[in-house]
Design an enzyme around this catalytic site. Structure first.
Site, mmCIF file in Angstrom:
data_model
loop_
_atom_site.group_PDB
_atom_site.id
_atom_site.type_symbol
_atom_site.label_atom_id
_atom_site.label_comp_id
_atom_site.label_asym_id
_atom_site.label_seq_id
_atom_site.Cartn_x
_atom_site.Cartn_y
_atom_site.Cartn_z
ATOM 1 N N HIS A 205 -0.476 -8.393 0.963
ATOM 2 C CA HIS A 205 -1.204 -7.600 -0.031
ATOM 3 C C HIS A 205 -1.061 -8.411 -1.315
ATOM 4 C CE1 HIS A 205 -2.049 -3.374 -1.893
ATOM 5 N NE2 HIS A 205 -2.038 -4.244 -2.900
ATOM 6 N N CYS B 2 0.850 -1.200 0.000
ATOM 7 C CA CYS B 2 0.000 0.000 0.000
ATOM 8 C C CYS B 2 0.887 1.253 0.000
ATOM 9 C CB CYS B 2 -0.938 0.015 1.199
ATOM 10 S SG CYS B 2 -2.354 -1.110 1.049
ATOM 11 N N HIS C 45 -6.167 -2.869 -1.432
ATOM 12 C CA HIS C 45 -5.563 -3.866 -0.533
ATOM 13 C C HIS C 45 -6.479 -5.066 -0.316
ATOM 14 C CE1 HIS C 45 -3.077 -5.304 2.879
ATOM 15 N NE2 HIS C 45 -4.257 -5.793 3.283
ATOM 16 N N ASP D 248 10.866 -6.842 -8.372
ATOM 17 C CA ASP D 248 11.092 -7.398 -7.034
ATOM 18 C C ASP D 248 12.474 -6.953 -6.547
ATOM 19 O OD1 ASP D 248 9.757 -10.093 -5.416
ATOM 20 O OD2 ASP D 248 11.791 -9.459 -4.887
ATOM 21 N N HIS E 85 -0.359 -10.231 -4.593
ATOM 22 C CA HIS E 85 0.607 -9.891 -5.636
ATOM 23 C C HIS E 85 0.905 -11.121 -6.479
ATOM 24 C CE1 HIS E 85 2.786 -11.033 -1.969
ATOM 25 N NE2 HIS E 85 3.695 -11.603 -2.757
ATOM 26 N N HIS F 192 3.730 -12.791 -8.770
ATOM 27 C CA HIS F 192 5.121 -12.767 -9.219
ATOM 28 C C HIS F 192 5.128 -13.160 -10.695
ATOM 29 C CE1 HIS F 192 7.163 -13.124 -5.127
ATOM 30 N NE2 HIS F 192 5.943 -13.530 -4.816
ATOM 31 N N ASN G 55 2.025 -16.789 -4.127
ATOM 32 C CA ASN G 55 2.265 -17.485 -2.861
ATOM 33 C C ASN G 55 1.114 -17.143 -1.913
ATOM 34 O OD1 ASN G 55 4.744 -18.557 -3.685
ATOM 35 N ND2 ASN G 55 5.833 -16.684 -3.106
ATOM 36 N N THR H 175 5.070 -13.487 2.321
ATOM 37 C CA THR H 175 5.628 -12.627 3.364
ATOM 38 C C THR H 175 4.983 -11.248 3.369
ATOM 39 O OG1 THR H 175 7.400 -11.897 1.876
ATOM 40 C CG2 THR H 175 7.884 -13.780 3.311
HETATM 41 P P1 AMP Z 1 5.926 -13.142 -1.141
HETATM 42 O O1 AMP Z 1 7.096 -13.747 -0.387
HETATM 43 O O2 AMP Z 1 5.266 -14.056 -2.142
HETATM 44 O O3 AMP Z 1 4.924 -12.518 -0.180
HETATM 45 O O4 AMP Z 1 6.526 -11.983 -2.037
HETATM 46 C C1 AMP Z 1 6.937 -10.767 -1.511
HETATM 47 C C2 AMP Z 1 8.018 -10.268 -2.414
HETATM 48 O O5 AMP Z 1 8.166 -8.893 -2.189
HETATM 49 C C3 AMP Z 1 9.379 -10.920 -2.199
HETATM 50 O O6 AMP Z 1 9.796 -11.581 -3.392
HETATM 51 C C4 AMP Z 1 10.278 -9.728 -1.833
HETATM 52 O O7 AMP Z 1 11.574 -9.842 -2.396
HETATM 53 C C5 AMP Z 1 9.503 -8.569 -2.417
HETATM 54 N N1 AMP Z 1 9.747 -7.282 -1.786
HETATM 55 C C6 AMP Z 1 9.838 -7.026 -0.455
HETATM 56 N N2 AMP Z 1 10.036 -5.703 -0.249
HETATM 57 C C7 AMP Z 1 10.063 -5.117 -1.486
HETATM 58 C C8 AMP Z 1 10.245 -3.788 -1.946
HETATM 59 N N3 AMP Z 1 10.409 -2.742 -1.095
HETATM 60 N N4 AMP Z 1 10.236 -3.556 -3.280
HETATM 61 C C9 AMP Z 1 10.078 -4.580 -4.146
HETATM 62 N N5 AMP Z 1 9.889 -5.868 -3.771
HETATM 63 C C10 AMP Z 1 9.891 -6.140 -2.461
HETATM 64 ZN ZN ZN Z 2 -1.769 -3.268 1.091
#
Ligand code: AMP
Ligand code: ZN
Length: 117
Positions: free
Chosen positions: A101, A12, A51, A35, A103, A105, A90, A98
């Protein structure tokens, strides 16, 4: 309320411009950015601006928005000239989620193993 920005949500904050990101595409409803820890030559995250905590809750609450996210994954792949790529949502900590929100990949630009790890 569903879809409202969350103060404690990193993505967000990226949507709001409060955290920097390398944005590769933006539509009325979505943002796509690289990423920060890429796992392949192309590793782009496509998110809805609204969100929702994960892909399933997004698809249930806002199916047209979920379709926007999927359409943008194709656009990202086209921009990076990928004819093969993988789209991953994921879902849940045990699957590596992790950021809570939704997303997608978009991963490509190298050979991809199947089944994934
Ligand atoms: P997930 O683990 O599937 O929730 O994916 C979260 C992804 O966000 C991971 O691959 C992280 O490397 C990526 N990530 C975390 N912080 C940032 C950021 N500030 N800018 C871009 N990607 C990020
Ligand atoms: Zn969010």
């Amino acid at each position: 309320m569903a879809g409202e920005p969350q103060d404690d949500c990193l993505f967000c904050k990226i949507v709001a411009g409060h955290v920097p990101a390398t944005i590769v595409r933006e539509s009325e409803t979505t943002v796509a950015f690289r990423d920060i820890n890429p796992q392949a030559p192309t590793h782009v995250l496509v998110i809805p601006k609204a969100h929702y905590p994960d892909a399933a809750s997004l698809a249930t609450a806002a199916p047209a928005l979920a379709a926007d996210v999927l359409r943008e994954t194709q656009a990202v792949a086209d921009e990076d000239k990928l004819d093969s790529y993988r789209v991953v949502f994921n879902t849940g900590g045990g699957a590596g989620q992790t950021v809570w929100h939704a997303h997608a990949h978009v991963i490509g630009g190298r050979g991809l193993q199947w089944p994934p790890g």
